[in-house]
Design a protein around this motif. Structure first.
Motif, mmCIF file in Angstrom:
data_model
loop_
_atom_site.group_PDB
_atom_site.id
_atom_site.type_symbol
_atom_site.label_atom_id
_atom_site.label_comp_id
_atom_site.label_asym_id
_atom_site.label_seq_id
_atom_site.Cartn_x
_atom_site.Cartn_y
_atom_site.Cartn_z
ATOM 1 N N PRO A 72 6.473 -32.056 -12.343
ATOM 2 C CA PRO A 72 6.440 -30.745 -13.003
ATOM 3 C C PRO A 72 6.517 -30.828 -14.522
ATOM 4 N N ARG A 73 7.194 -31.854 -15.034
ATOM 5 C CA ARG A 73 7.284 -31.976 -16.492
ATOM 6 C C ARG A 73 5.913 -32.257 -17.113
ATOM 7 N N GLU A 74 5.062 -32.990 -16.397
ATOM 8 C CA GLU A 74 3.708 -33.235 -16.899
ATOM 9 C C GLU A 74 2.917 -31.932 -16.989
ATOM 10 N N LEU A 75 3.097 -31.074 -15.997
ATOM 11 C CA LEU A 75 2.443 -29.758 -16.021
ATOM 12 C C LEU A 75 2.883 -28.951 -17.231
ATOM 13 N N ILE A 76 4.189 -28.929 -17.466
ATOM 14 C CA ILE A 76 4.739 -28.156 -18.577
ATOM 15 C C ILE A 76 4.257 -28.705 -19.911
ATOM 16 N N ASP A 77 4.320 -30.030 -20.062
ATOM 17 C CA ASP A 77 3.887 -30.649 -21.323
ATOM 18 C C ASP A 77 2.412 -30.361 -21.606
ATOM 19 N N VAL A 97 12.809 -26.154 -22.086
ATOM 20 C CA VAL A 97 14.168 -26.403 -21.594
ATOM 21 C C VAL A 97 14.031 -26.859 -20.148
ATOM 22 N N CYS A 98 14.107 -28.163 -19.952
ATOM 23 C CA CYS A 98 13.783 -28.698 -18.637
ATOM 24 C C CYS A 98 14.456 -30.057 -18.457
ATOM 25 N N LYS A 99 15.019 -30.290 -17.291
ATOM 26 C CA LYS A 99 15.588 -31.601 -16.995
ATOM 27 C C LYS A 99 14.474 -32.639 -16.963
ATOM 28 N N LYS A 100 14.814 -33.852 -17.387
ATOM 29 C CA LYS A 100 13.804 -34.903 -17.417
ATOM 30 C C LYS A 100 13.400 -35.350 -16.018
ATOM 31 N N GLU A 101 14.340 -35.330 -15.094
ATOM 32 C CA GLU A 101 14.047 -35.775 -13.735
ATOM 33 C C GLU A 101 14.111 -34.594 -12.776
ATOM 34 N N VAL A 133 9.428 -18.416 -27.690
ATOM 35 C CA VAL A 133 8.950 -18.484 -26.312
ATOM 36 C C VAL A 133 9.529 -19.757 -25.700
ATOM 37 N N THR A 134 10.124 -19.634 -24.522
ATOM 38 C CA THR A 134 10.771 -20.765 -23.872
ATOM 39 C C THR A 134 10.204 -20.956 -22.477
ATOM 40 N N ILE A 135 9.804 -22.172 -22.170
ATOM 41 C CA ILE A 135 9.332 -22.502 -20.831
ATOM 42 C C ILE A 135 10.359 -23.423 -20.179
ATOM 43 N N SER A 136 10.753 -23.083 -18.958
ATOM 44 C CA SER A 136 11.821 -23.817 -18.276
ATOM 45 C C SER A 136 11.421 -24.159 -16.857
ATOM 46 N N CYS A 137 12.161 -25.103 -16.279
ATOM 47 C CA CYS A 137 11.954 -25.449 -14.883
ATOM 48 C C CYS A 137 13.291 -25.830 -14.265
#
Length: 216
Positions: A72-77, A97-101, A133-137
């Motif tokens: 999911p982090r790849e999608l966000i990036d 704002v997202c955990k690395k793992e 603007v903040t994107i989170s997961c």
């Protein structure tokens, strides 16, 4: 609804064409201004047709999903990279704002990226300069929960129940144009992945759009 949405740019194009035919072509400055306006209206019509076809294909199940395990982090990036410059030009802070793992999801990368880009684009579009603007997961037991928050104008309580309807434009959207199809497309794409999409908003204080995708 479709005929109403098509009527406005078509009427504008007809008026601009008639004015040019009526002698405005002789004035180079006026002619260039009118031609630029015609280009904008044609682009608007092209976008509307493109999004109508996209929505029609999605609703009829004719868009096969290329499912794969995705970080999911790849999608966000990837989504943030596409809109980073737009946010900078608008004077906005764009933050992740997202955990690395995080656990992977089984999804179509390009389609979920399309959802994120749509939500980020709306957030940037309707947030005044100086905002953020903040994107989170995050995750719960079964799903990953993506969210896009802004400090913009928010959505009125009377408009809020209809924001995912085709062609519906809240007052804030009318100021910025658009087809009114983006959120409807996002809703269908998320549901095609067996997920849900929803939002929270307070007028004058911003909005947050969420969607869930099942874990792989």
């Amino acid at each position: 609804m479709m005929s109403h949405e098509l009527r406005t740019p078509l009427a504008s194009l007809k008026a601009l064409t008639e004015t040019l035919q009526g002698g405005a072509l002789e004035d180079e400055n006026v002619a260039n201004r009118f031609l630029n306006r015609m280009e904008i209206e044609v682009d608007s019509l092209s976008l509307m047709v493109q999004e109508l076809l996209e929505l029609s294909r999605i609703e009829s199940g004719k868009v096969p999903l290329k499912l794969e395990a995705i970080d999911p982090r790849e999608l966000i990036d990837a989504s943030v990279e596409r809109l980073k410059l737009q946010a900078e030009r608008s004077g906005l802070a764009l933050e992740i704002v997202c955990k690395k793992e995080l656990p992977t999801i089984f999804a179509d990368f390009s389609r979920i990226e399309q959802v994120l880009v749509n939500l980020l684009h709306n957030a940037i579009k309707f947030t005044p300069s100086g905002g953020s603007v903040t994107i989170s997961c995050d995750q719960n037991e079964k799903n990953l929960i993506f969210s896009v928050s802004d400090t913009g104008r928010g959505i009125s309580s009377k408009d809020f129940p209809r924001i995912f309807e085709r062609f519906f434009k809240a007052d804030r959207a009318r100021a910025g144009g658009g087809t009114g199809l983006g959120l409807a497309i996002a809703k269908h794409l998320v549901e095609a992945h067996k997920g849900d999409i929803w939002a929270e908003s307070e007028e004058g204080k911003g909005s947050t759009f969420y969607f869930s995708i099942p874990k792989a």
